[in-house]
Design an enzyme around this catalytic site. Structure first.
Site, short mmCIF file in Angstrom:
data_model
loop_
_atom_site.label_atom_id
_atom_site.label_comp_id
_atom_site.label_asym_id
_atom_site.label_seq_id
_atom_site.Cartn_x
_atom_site.Cartn_y
_atom_site.Cartn_z
NE ARG A 277 -32.48 -58.60 29.42
CZ ARG A 277 -31.62 -59.01 30.35
NH1 ARG A 277 -32.04 -59.34 31.55
NH2 ARG A 277 -30.35 -59.14 30.06
CB CYS B 280 -30.91 -54.30 28.76
SG CYS B 280 -30.21 -53.51 30.23
#
Length: 132
Positions: A109, A111
Site C-alpha cells: 500500500r 498512502c
C-alpha cells in the site's frame, strides 16, 4: 503473440463512473479498480457529511462491490493506494481499512496526502487484485 483482451467491470452496487473510465478493468489475470470515493451508489450523493470514518466505510463498501462484480474478494487484493486530504486522519482510516484488508496477507500500500479529492471527499482508495 497477441495481448490478452481487456474486459470492463461494471456494477450498479458501486457508483457509476463520472468520466471516461471504468469501475475496473480485467487484464492479464489482474483486476485494476478505479479509485472510489464515498458516493452512495443508488443516489450518487456523498455519504458521511465530512466524517472521515463514515466516508471510509462507504469507500470500502464501493470497492468491495466492484471486487465482487469481478469475481474477486478483498483477500485477492495485492496493492492499494489511499488518498487522504488530511494525513491527521491516517489512524482513523487505517483502523477501518484493517477491517477489510487486515486478514491474511495484507496488500502492499501507499498512502498519500492530496490537496483535494472529487466532490470534497476526504478519502479515496483504489486497488489491484489477482484474479483467481
Amino acid at each position: 503473440m497477441s495481448a490478452a483482451p481487456l474486459e470492463a467491470v461494471e456494477t450498479q452496487a458501486a457508483p457509476a463512473p463520472v468520466g471516461p473510465y471504468n469501475q475496473a478493468v480485467k487484464a492479464g489475470g489482474m483486476l485494476f479498480c478505479s479509485g472510489q470515493i464515498p458516493l452512495d451508489p443508488a443516489s450518487g450523493t456523498m455519504v458521511g457529511g465530512g466524517d472521515v470514518e463514515a466516508e471510509t466505510r462507504q469507500v470500502l463498501s464501493n470497492l468491495k462491490a466492484v471486487l465482487t462484480a469481478a469475481g474477486c474478494s478483498p483477500q485477492q487484493v495485492v496493492r492499494t493506494t489511499v488518498f487522504l486530504v488530511d494525513l491527521a486522519d491516517f489512524a482513523k482510516v487505517n483502523a477501518i481499512y484493517a477491517e477489510t484488508f487486515g486478514q491474511g496477507v495484507e496488500p502492499a500500500r501507499a498512502c498519500v496526502q492530496v490537496a483535494a479529492l472529487p466532490k470534497g471527499a476526504k478519502v479515496e482508495i483504489d486497488c489491484i487484485a489477482v484474479l483467481a
